[in-house]
Scaffold this motif. Structure first.
Motif, mmCIF file in Angstrom:
data_model
loop_
_atom_site.group_PDB
_atom_site.id
_atom_site.type_symbol
_atom_site.label_atom_id
_atom_site.label_comp_id
_atom_site.label_asym_id
_atom_site.label_seq_id
_atom_site.Cartn_x
_atom_site.Cartn_y
_atom_site.Cartn_z
ATOM 1 N N LEU A 297 -22.312 67.530 -42.237
ATOM 2 C CA LEU A 297 -23.480 66.984 -41.532
ATOM 3 C C LEU A 297 -24.778 67.234 -42.300
ATOM 4 O O LEU A 297 -25.646 66.361 -42.325
ATOM 5 C CB LEU A 297 -23.563 67.578 -40.123
ATOM 6 N N LYS B 106 -25.268 64.556 -44.797
ATOM 7 C CA LYS B 106 -25.683 63.229 -44.288
ATOM 8 C C LYS B 106 -27.205 63.068 -44.317
ATOM 9 O O LYS B 106 -27.710 61.963 -44.236
ATOM 10 C CB LYS B 106 -25.222 63.030 -42.843
ATOM 11 N N PHE B 107 -27.928 64.196 -44.328
ATOM 12 C CA PHE B 107 -29.386 64.112 -44.217
ATOM 13 C C PHE B 107 -30.098 64.404 -45.544
ATOM 14 O O PHE B 107 -31.271 64.734 -45.544
ATOM 15 C CB PHE B 107 -29.879 65.071 -43.124
ATOM 16 N N ASN C 105 -31.760 63.557 -49.268
ATOM 17 C CA ASN C 105 -32.759 62.571 -49.719
ATOM 18 C C ASN C 105 -33.846 62.297 -48.693
ATOM 19 O O ASN C 105 -34.373 61.199 -48.610
ATOM 20 C CB ASN C 105 -32.096 61.240 -50.117
ATOM 21 N N ARG C 106 -34.129 63.298 -47.850
ATOM 22 C CA ARG C 106 -35.257 63.120 -46.925
ATOM 23 C C ARG C 106 -36.344 64.148 -47.211
ATOM 24 O O ARG C 106 -37.142 64.474 -46.354
ATOM 25 C CB ARG C 106 -34.793 63.283 -45.484
ATOM 26 N N LYS D 104 -32.334 67.357 -36.784
ATOM 27 C CA LYS D 104 -33.419 66.411 -36.481
ATOM 28 C C LYS D 104 -34.662 67.162 -35.967
ATOM 29 O O LYS D 104 -35.790 66.788 -36.264
ATOM 30 C CB LYS D 104 -32.941 65.351 -35.489
ATOM 31 N N ARG E 47 -42.800 63.661 -45.948
ATOM 32 C CA ARG E 47 -43.071 62.256 -45.709
ATOM 33 C C ARG E 47 -42.421 61.465 -46.828
ATOM 34 O O ARG E 47 -42.694 61.660 -47.994
ATOM 35 C CB ARG E 47 -44.578 61.980 -45.656
ATOM 36 N N MET E 48 -41.544 60.590 -46.436
ATOM 37 C CA MET E 48 -40.807 59.841 -47.449
ATOM 38 C C MET E 48 -41.692 59.021 -48.387
ATOM 39 O O MET E 48 -41.465 59.035 -49.578
ATOM 40 C CB MET E 48 -39.777 58.927 -46.789
ATOM 41 N N PRO E 49 -42.674 58.285 -47.868
ATOM 42 C CA PRO E 49 -43.457 57.477 -48.789
ATOM 43 C C PRO E 49 -44.045 58.321 -49.908
ATOM 44 O O PRO E 49 -44.029 57.942 -51.065
ATOM 45 C CB PRO E 49 -44.559 56.888 -47.909
ATOM 46 N N ALA F 5 -29.249 56.084 -57.129
ATOM 47 C CA ALA F 5 -29.517 54.676 -57.452
ATOM 48 C C ALA F 5 -30.242 54.005 -56.280
ATOM 49 O O ALA F 5 -31.089 53.134 -56.469
ATOM 50 C CB ALA F 5 -28.205 53.959 -57.738
ATOM 51 N N GLU F 6 -29.905 54.459 -55.081
ATOM 52 C CA GLU F 6 -30.539 53.889 -53.895
ATOM 53 C C GLU F 6 -32.050 54.166 -53.896
ATOM 54 O O GLU F 6 -32.859 53.286 -53.591
ATOM 55 C CB GLU F 6 -29.891 54.528 -52.678
ATOM 56 N N ILE G 41 -33.740 51.870 -56.379
ATOM 57 C CA ILE G 41 -33.920 50.507 -55.854
ATOM 58 C C ILE G 41 -35.072 50.481 -54.847
ATOM 59 O O ILE G 41 -35.925 49.600 -54.874
ATOM 60 C CB ILE G 41 -32.618 50.010 -55.186
ATOM 61 N N GLU G 42 -35.093 51.495 -53.977
ATOM 62 C CA GLU G 42 -36.139 51.521 -52.950
ATOM 63 C C GLU G 42 -37.528 51.662 -53.561
ATOM 64 O O GLU G 42 -38.469 50.996 -53.153
ATOM 65 C CB GLU G 42 -35.873 52.669 -51.974
ATOM 66 N N ARG H 99 -24.181 50.548 -50.635
ATOM 67 C CA ARG H 99 -25.615 50.550 -50.928
ATOM 68 C C ARG H 99 -26.279 49.257 -50.415
ATOM 69 O O ARG H 99 -27.385 49.272 -49.901
ATOM 70 C CB ARG H 99 -25.797 50.673 -52.438
ATOM 71 N N LEU I 214 -29.229 49.241 -47.638
ATOM 72 C CA LEU I 214 -30.548 48.653 -47.880
ATOM 73 C C LEU I 214 -30.848 47.534 -46.885
ATOM 74 O O LEU I 214 -31.973 47.412 -46.402
ATOM 75 C CB LEU I 214 -30.637 48.131 -49.319
ATOM 76 N N ILE J 263 -39.706 56.014 -40.776
ATOM 77 C CA ILE J 263 -38.778 56.386 -41.853
ATOM 78 C C ILE J 263 -37.601 57.215 -41.335
ATOM 79 O O ILE J 263 -36.462 57.020 -41.759
ATOM 80 C CB ILE J 263 -39.542 57.193 -42.944
ATOM 81 N N ILE K 200 -27.499 56.144 -42.073
ATOM 82 C CA ILE K 200 -26.330 57.016 -41.848
ATOM 83 C C ILE K 200 -25.327 56.301 -40.944
ATOM 84 O O ILE K 200 -24.120 56.308 -41.196
ATOM 85 C CB ILE K 200 -26.757 58.354 -41.186
ATOM 86 N N MET L 242 -15.277 63.316 -36.805
ATOM 87 C CA MET L 242 -16.723 63.444 -36.643
ATOM 88 C C MET L 242 -17.447 62.097 -36.544
ATOM 89 O O MET L 242 -18.630 62.059 -36.233
ATOM 90 C CB MET L 242 -17.296 64.248 -37.811
#
Lengths: 242, 115
Positions: free
Chosen positions: A35, A38-39, A41-42, A85, A96-98, A136-137, A140-141, B18, B22, B35, B43, B90
């Motif tokens: 878990l 999963k979170f 890259n923030r 969360k 802050r992501m931006p 890579a994501e 791209i973003e 991906r 996106l 965000i 996810i 899960m």
């Protein structure tokens, strides 16, 4: 949940034994790992996420009632996600992501230019990702943001004399923080016992991960995570009293 | 389905995840989410796509319906078999924790409503 797990939870419910609780926690530790992953890259390190998830897992084990709930994983997953969360919400002012994207842009731009020359063609997002260590994501973003937005590089010259924006950004003198930290450190450490001091020294002066410290002490990472929590609590009390 | 749906058909190829993430992020953005929620949506779709691949299905049809602070995402396998057949222990708890509603349709489809 296996019969063995049922027995463990039953024993824990009846005895409240910390040892049994720890056995259960170790057994389901993979959930915290999955878990936390999963979170990513923030804007929060995996180690920190894993620590939050691990503590949430301990809470879930403590709250789980085998006769009331169905499967432990079904019960624990929302508890762990909820804590992660909550951690993000509490940290909302600093993450802050931006801003993160702005920070990624210069390295992605550099990699794009270098790879274009080396490969004699435009690189793929994956090639830029491999070169910069970002996903890579993210590449791209960020490129998408640059196309759509008004992103400006800090390296870009903004006046005729060739000053870059980066040069105009002020810096905090690192010595201020060092002095403050040392002072705080001296005042607070007397509330810790020898092992706790060692852990703090290894963690924050030597930069060891919890895993590495656990190996040094010959204990589980979970134990170090709990010990660290205890240390924070002691330090917080000490600092509040000051 | 409304004529504002965004429709996507994705073969079960891991690296296409991906593209899905996106697109989902774009749909979540069009729904006006911040965000953090956009990351949650990514996810969610990844979880479902992983179980599609795990089940060995050929691919999945997905539709996104963005609305004001609400996003409906519907999944249907090419073969019409249950979307979550390849889910692990899960998967469903993760979907339930991150989406407002998780609806397993009678035809095997799956609908997530995020608001």
């Amino acid at each position: 949940m296996t019969q063995n797990d049922d027995k463990l939870f039953e024993e824990y419910t009846q005895t409240g034994s910390i040892e049994v609780r720890n056995i259960i926690v170790e057994k389901y530790y993979y959930m915290a790992k999955v878990l936390a992953g999963k979170f990513l890259n923030r804007g929060v390190d995996y180690d920190d996420l894993l620590q939050v998830a691990s503590l949430a897992l301990v809470k879930a084990v403590e709250r789980f009632k085998p006769d009331m709930h169905n499967k432990f994983s079904t019960f624990a997953t929302p508890t762990i996600i909820g804590e992660i969360k909550k951690y993000f919400r509490d940290k909302a002012n600093t993450i802050r992501m931006p801003r993160k994207h702005y920070e990624l842009y210069p390295s992605i731009k550099n990699a794009f230019e270098t790879l274009s020359q080396v490969l004699d063609r435009a690189p793929t997002p994956q090639e830029i990702a491999d070169s910069t260590g970002h996903s890579a994501e993210e590449v791209i973003e960020v490129l998408e943001m640059v196309r759509n937005g008004n992103l400006t590089s800090l390296d870009e010259e903004f006046d005729e004399e060739g000053y870059s924006r980066m040069e105009a950004v002020g810096n905090v003198d690192p010595d201020f923080e060092r002095i403050e930290t040392l002072d705080l450190y001296d005042r607070a450490l007397d509330v810790l016992d020898e092992n706790e001091r060692k852990v703090i020294l290894m963690r924050y002066k030597q930069g060891f991960s919890q895993k590495k410290i656990a190996e040094e002490f010959g204990v589980s990472q979970m134990y170090i995570s709990r010990l660290e929590k205890k240390i924070y609590s002691k330090l917080r009390k000490k600092l509040d009293s000051n | 389905m409304s004529n504002k749906d965004i429709k996507l058909e994705i073969p079960s190829v891991k690296r296409y995840s991906r593209i899905l993430r996106l697109t989902a992020a774009g749909a979540a953005d069009a729904s006006g989410f911040n965000i953090d929620v956009i990351e949650d949506v990514k996810i969610l779709v990844s979880e479902v796509f992983s179980s599609i691949i795990e089940a060995g299905y050929k691919g999945v049809k997905i539709s996104f319906l963005p609305n004001d602070k609400k996003l409906k995402i519907s999944f249907e396998t090419y073969s019409g078999e249950p979307v979550l057949k390849g889910a692990n222990e899960m998967t469903v708890p993760i979907l339930e924790a991150l989406a407002g509603s998780v609806i397993k349709e009678e035809n095997g489809g799956l609908t997530l409503i995020i608001e």
